[in-house]
Structures are given as structure tokens and as C-alpha cells.
Design an enzyme around this catalytic site. Structure first.
Site, PDB file in Angstrom:
ATOM      1  N   ASP A 106       0.852  -1.182   0.000  1.00 21.95           N
ATOM      2  CA  ASP A 106       0.000   0.000   0.000  1.00 21.95           C
ATOM      3  C   ASP A 106       0.895   1.241   0.000  1.00 21.95           C
ATOM      4  O   ASP A 106       2.125   1.119  -0.066  1.00 21.95           O
ATOM      5  CB  ASP A 106      -0.925   0.000   1.232  1.00 21.95           C
ATOM      6  CG  ASP A 106      -0.159   0.192   2.539  1.00 21.95           C
ATOM      7  OD1 ASP A 106       1.081   0.275   2.529  1.00 21.95           O
ATOM      8  OD2 ASP A 106      -0.818   0.285   3.588  1.00 21.95           O
TER       9      ASP A 106
ATOM     10  N   ASP B 222       1.404   4.835   2.286  1.00 17.85           N
ATOM     11  CA  ASP B 222       1.019   5.437   3.571  1.00 17.85           C
ATOM     12  C   ASP B 222       1.432   6.910   3.632  1.00 17.85           C
ATOM     13  O   ASP B 222       2.549   7.260   3.250  1.00 17.85           O
ATOM     14  CB  ASP B 222       1.714   4.689   4.726  1.00 17.85           C
ATOM     15  CG  ASP B 222       1.507   3.186   4.671  1.00 17.85           C
ATOM     16  OD1 ASP B 222       0.415   2.727   5.039  1.00 17.85           O
ATOM     17  OD2 ASP B 222       2.446   2.468   4.240  1.00 17.85           O
TER      18      ASP B 222
ATOM     19  N   ASP C  15      -3.247   4.354   2.869  1.00 16.52           N
ATOM     20  CA  ASP C  15      -3.561   4.712   4.255  1.00 16.52           C
ATOM     21  C   ASP C  15      -3.170   6.166   4.483  1.00 16.52           C
ATOM     22  O   ASP C  15      -2.088   6.589   4.072  1.00 16.52           O
ATOM     23  CB  ASP C  15      -2.761   3.832   5.244  1.00 16.52           C
ATOM     24  CG  ASP C  15      -3.243   2.395   5.266  1.00 16.52           C
ATOM     25  OD1 ASP C  15      -4.402   2.147   4.881  1.00 16.52           O
ATOM     26  OD2 ASP C  15      -2.462   1.521   5.672  1.00 16.52           O
TER      27      ASP C  15
HETATM   28  N1  CTP Z   1       0.502   1.003  11.475  1.00 16.15           N
HETATM   29  C1  CTP Z   1      -0.089   1.353  12.655  1.00 16.15           C
HETATM   30  N2  CTP Z   1      -1.396   1.047  12.897  1.00 16.15           N
HETATM   31  C2  CTP Z   1      -2.114   0.378  11.968  1.00 16.15           C
HETATM   32  C3  CTP Z   1      -1.523   0.006  10.748  1.00 16.15           C
HETATM   33  C4  CTP Z   1      -0.197   0.333  10.537  1.00 16.15           C
HETATM   34  O1  CTP Z   1       0.541   1.979  13.494  1.00 16.15           O
HETATM   35  N3  CTP Z   1      -3.387   0.076  12.218  1.00 16.15           N
HETATM   36  C5  CTP Z   1       1.898   1.347  11.242  1.00 16.15           C
HETATM   37  C6  CTP Z   1       2.772   0.129  11.364  1.00 16.15           C
HETATM   38  O2  CTP Z   1       3.324   0.056  12.647  1.00 16.15           O
HETATM   39  C7  CTP Z   1       3.828   0.375  10.343  1.00 16.15           C
HETATM   40  C8  CTP Z   1       3.267   1.428   9.402  1.00 16.15           C
HETATM   41  O3  CTP Z   1       2.031   1.823   9.938  1.00 16.15           O
HETATM   42  O4  CTP Z   1       4.950   0.918  10.976  1.00 16.15           O
HETATM   43  C9  CTP Z   1       3.112   0.936   8.006  1.00 16.15           C
HETATM   44  O5  CTP Z   1       2.296  -0.214   7.982  1.00 16.15           O
HETATM   45  P1  CTP Z   1       2.073  -1.052   6.665  1.00 16.15           P
HETATM   46  O6  CTP Z   1       1.610  -0.182   5.577  1.00 16.15           O
HETATM   47  O7  CTP Z   1       1.189  -2.213   7.024  1.00 16.15           O
HETATM   48  O8  CTP Z   1       3.508  -1.697   6.387  1.00 16.15           O
HETATM   49  P2  CTP Z   1       4.742  -1.178   5.536  1.00 16.15           P
HETATM   50  O9  CTP Z   1       5.909  -1.244   6.432  1.00 16.15           O
HETATM   51  O10 CTP Z   1       4.449   0.130   4.892  1.00 16.15           O
HETATM   52  O11 CTP Z   1       4.904  -2.337   4.463  1.00 16.15           O
HETATM   53  P3  CTP Z   1       4.231  -2.416   3.022  1.00 16.15           P
HETATM   54  O12 CTP Z   1       5.283  -1.938   2.093  1.00 16.15           O
HETATM   55  O13 CTP Z   1       3.901  -3.860   2.838  1.00 16.15           O
HETATM   56  O14 CTP Z   1       3.011  -1.561   3.011  1.00 16.15           O
HETATM   57 MN    MN Z   2       2.668   0.406   3.791  1.00 16.97          MN
HETATM   58 MN    MN Z   3      -0.404   0.785   5.561  1.00 18.72          MN
END
Ligand code: CTP
Ligand code: MN
Ligand code: MN
Ligand code: MN
Length: 369
Positions: free
Chosen positions: A204, A206, A293
């Protein structure tokens, strides 16, 4: 005399937040094996076991060289008996039986396929698996009632299971930037999550949004979402309001791991016009669905939010564990509480937070634990 293989590797510190964990490392095969077992434990809701395998994998990611013999790992922290057994087997036989069996198991395959649906967690997937549902197609045929998130998850399954690339993340960044500047001039957005750590793909995109004048960010998410929706950028969104009640000298409730910022979990419709690199759109389609997100933080909490949302998830967990066990402090994405001094510690940058925790500063690219 010992050959290069025997050279002892310097013992690394045991918390991932005490070391650099780069994106590219020297022990991919071993780490992949441990990741499968971690994933399987997480899908079986065995969190402790999952964390143990993740910690072992992260230790290997921090090593400056390739491991050829398990003896080279003597004295290293984070490696339990089970992880060491897996590592030894992979080094000696090329594969580990348990890992291969797990990868091939119907349950593991089904759980991965089902939790790959946006809105479906391990609990739900496990319930469906036990009813004989193994794939998203089985699910559709089953006639189960799905919630709004899960319906979107099934509808955009293929797109959402394609990795998002940096170019697409940047294209979405421009759209969010436009939305934010339209509804609140002066507000700023920061790319967080995996892309901030230097990853080239992610599941995703963020973003963290704030405004330098404290209070101006209130209600911002609803406005941003309305603007994006009116422009046709949103296929799905769920906004959660800020539930963080700040009293005079800190949070009214103790900070928990789950933060309480105003946030939006969404699915964007990214068109060819916005991203010139949409080669992964199939056939005649001119757009793709991308998970995005967005989080809004008050300016005074920005550094904590930035640190908390940059990840990786294991790095965050290790920071909080370090804070509690080594410093008697509680770290959240909102604040840092010092239990000894009985006060909240303020910080204006990630560097200051590391310093307050008594840690060397680790930049985002070193947080890929
Ligand atoms: N996070 C959070 N609360 C949530 C979801 C996510 O605090 N409900 C934080 C996680 O701790 C993480 C960050 O948001 O540090 C990013 O989460 P995520 O997008 O799931 O992972 P990524 O590290 O960005 O990996 P990816 O590349 O797969 O998206
Ligand atoms: Mn992410
Ligand atoms: Mn995320
Ligand atoms: Mn992820």
C-alpha cells in the site's frame, strides 16, 4: 588457523532498534525460510512464535556477511533453538523440511489467499477454511455475507495483490498533496511506511498529514476524503475519527499500541493519466486499484507519529520493548511517557526521540527489521 568462513562475526546488540537493518542483506535464503515460519505462526494466531522467527530473521538481516556455517552465529542474540535448527538445515541441505511442508500445506496456502483479501484477518480466514473455503472464488460461491471492506477486497483482489511501485506511490502522493492543499493550505504530507524506508514496492502507500498550526488539522481527514471522492479518486474508504483525549499534561488514558489518530484506510483509483507506468493494468483497463492509508496528526505529536508509522512493524515493536524494559518508558505514536519521572517527554524530531530513549539514531533506511 581458520578460513574466511570461520571468521567470527561481531556479536550484534539484541534489540533491532539498536542496530541498522538495511533493505538489502546477505542471507536472503535463510531469511526467506524463517519468514515462512513467521507468517505461518501469525496466520495461526501464534503471535509469540511469529515474533521469535521475525526477530531471528531481523538479526540475520543486520549481519554484514553471508553465513555459511551455523557456528558463525555463536554468541549472536535473538536466535532460539528452533530458528537455529532451521538455519542449520538450510545451510546443510539447501532446504528445511518444516519450511517446505508449511509452504505446501493446504491450510497455509488457503490462509494466505484468504487473508490476501482486504478486510479479512486470520480469525475470519480460519473460520472460512474450516468450512471448506480455500480461495476467493470459493468465498464468492459460498454466498457468505461480506462487510463493505471485504466486498471491496474481493472486487479488487487482483490489483490489490500486485505490489505497488514507487512511481505509483509518487503519483498518489501528488493527488493527496493536491487534495490537502485545496482543503487546508499550509498542511503538509509525508510519505511514510515502507516507501520512506527506501522500499521499491509495497502492499500500500502510507501518508502522514499535519499542519504547523496546532488545531488546524482537526476535521481535516473528512475534508480531504470529500475532495478525493468528488474527484472520483476513491473506490473505497473508511475514516476513523481521532479518539485521543489529551488532558492538561498528557493522554487521559495510557497510550496503547494502537494509536488513536484520525485515519483513513482507502482504495484509490489510479488512472493511466496520473501514473504513466501502469503496465500492470490488464488489457484495455486504464486504471488500477491501490491501497492507501492516510493519518492526520497534530503538529505537537508529529515526530512520534512519523516514527510510529514509518515501521517496520518489528522495528516499532522493538522500540516499544526497549522503552519499557530498558528505560521504564512507554512509547506510542503520540508521546513518550517516563514512568520514573512521571511525565510526558516532548520531542520535535525522530532524532530527539531516539536520544530520549538513549539510542543511537537509526535513519528510516536502517529500520527494515
Ligand atoms: N501502522 C499502525 N497502525 C495500523 C496500521 C499500521 O501503526 N493500524 C503502522 C505500522 O506500525 C507500520 C506502518 O504503519 O509501521 C506501516 O504499515 P504497513 O503499511 O502495514 O507496512 P509497511 O511497512 O508500509 O509495508 P508495506 O510496504 O507492505 O506496506
Ligand atoms: Mn505500507
Ligand atoms: Mn499501511
Ligand atoms: Mn504490509
Amino acid at each position: 588457523l581458520c578460513g574466511a568462513d570461520e571468521l567470527a562475526v561481531v556479536s550484534l546488540p539484541s534489540y533491532a532498534c539498536q542496530r541498522h537493518t538495511p533493505l538489502l542483506h546477505h542471507n536472503t535464503v535463510l531469511i526467506d525460510a524463517l519468514s515462512i515460519l513467521a507468517e505461518n505462526a501469525e496466520l495461526s494466531e501464534n503471535e509469540g512464535r511469529g515474533v521469535a522467527f521475525r526477530r531471528a530473521g531481523a538479526l540475520l538481516k543486520s549481519l554484514p556477511q553471508e553465513i555459511r556455517r551455523v557456528e558463525q552465529l555463536r554468541g549472536q542474540p535473538c536466535l532460539g533453538d528452533h530458528s537455529l535448527r532451521v538455519i542449520k538445515e538450510v545451510l546443510e541441505d539447501g532446504v528445511c523440511c518444516e519450511v517446505e511442508t508449511t509452504k505446501e500445506s493446504r491450510q497455509f496456502k488457503a490462509m494466505k489467499a484468504l487473508t490476501g483479501i482486504f478486510g479479512v484477518g486470520a480469525k475470519t480466514a480460519d473460520r472460512w477454511f474450516r468450512e471448506g473455503i480455500h480461495t476467493p472464488s470459493d468465498l464468492q460461491r459460498s454466498g457468505h455475507n461480506l462487510n463493505r471492506a471485504q466486498r471491496a477486497g474481493v472486487q479488487y483482489y487482483d490489483d490489490l495483490n500486485q505490489p505497488v511501485r514507487k512511481a505509483e506511490a509518487d503519483a498518489i502522493g501528488l493527488i493527496v498533496e493536491k487534495a490537502v492543499s485545496e482543503v487546508l493550505p499550509g498542511a503538509k504530507i509525508t510519505l511514510i511506511g515502507g516507501f520512506r524506508r527506501g522500499k521499491e514496492t509495497g502492499h500500500d502507500v502510507d501518508f502522514l498529514i499535519t499542519h504547523p498550526e496546532e488545531g488546524r488539522e482537526e476535521g481535516l481527514m473528512a475534508k480531504v476524503v470529500s475532495w478525493l471522492e468528488a474527484q472520483g479518486f476513491l473506490l473505497y474508504h473508511k475514516t476513523t475519527r481521532n479518539s485521543y483525549l489529551e488532558s492538561k499534561d498528557g493522554p487521559a488514558r495510557p497510550p496503547s499500541n494502537m494509536d488513536r489518530f484520525e485515519r483513513c484506510f482507502s482504495i484509490f483509483r489510479l488512472t493511466r493519466e496520473e501514473s504513466s507506468m501502469l503496465s500492470q493494468c490488464s488489457g484495455s483497463r486504464s486504471w488500477m486499484a491501490v491501497r492507501v492509508d492516510m493519518v492526520v496528526s497534530p503538529y505537537s505529536q508529529f515526530a512520534f507519529a512519523l516514527l510510529g508509522w514509518t515501521g517496520s512493524k518489528l522495528f516499532e515493536r522493538e522500540l516499544r520493548r526497549w522503552a519499557v524494559h530498558e528505560r521504564a518508558m512507554t512509547l506510542s505514536s503520540h508521546t513518550l511517557y517516563d514512568s520514573t519521572k512521571r511525565q510526558y517527554l516532548r520531542a520535535n524530531s525522530e532524532e530527539e526521540i531516539f536520544a530520549l530513549l538513549g539510542l543511537e539514531y537509526i535513519p528510516p533506511c536502517g529500520r527494515n527489521a
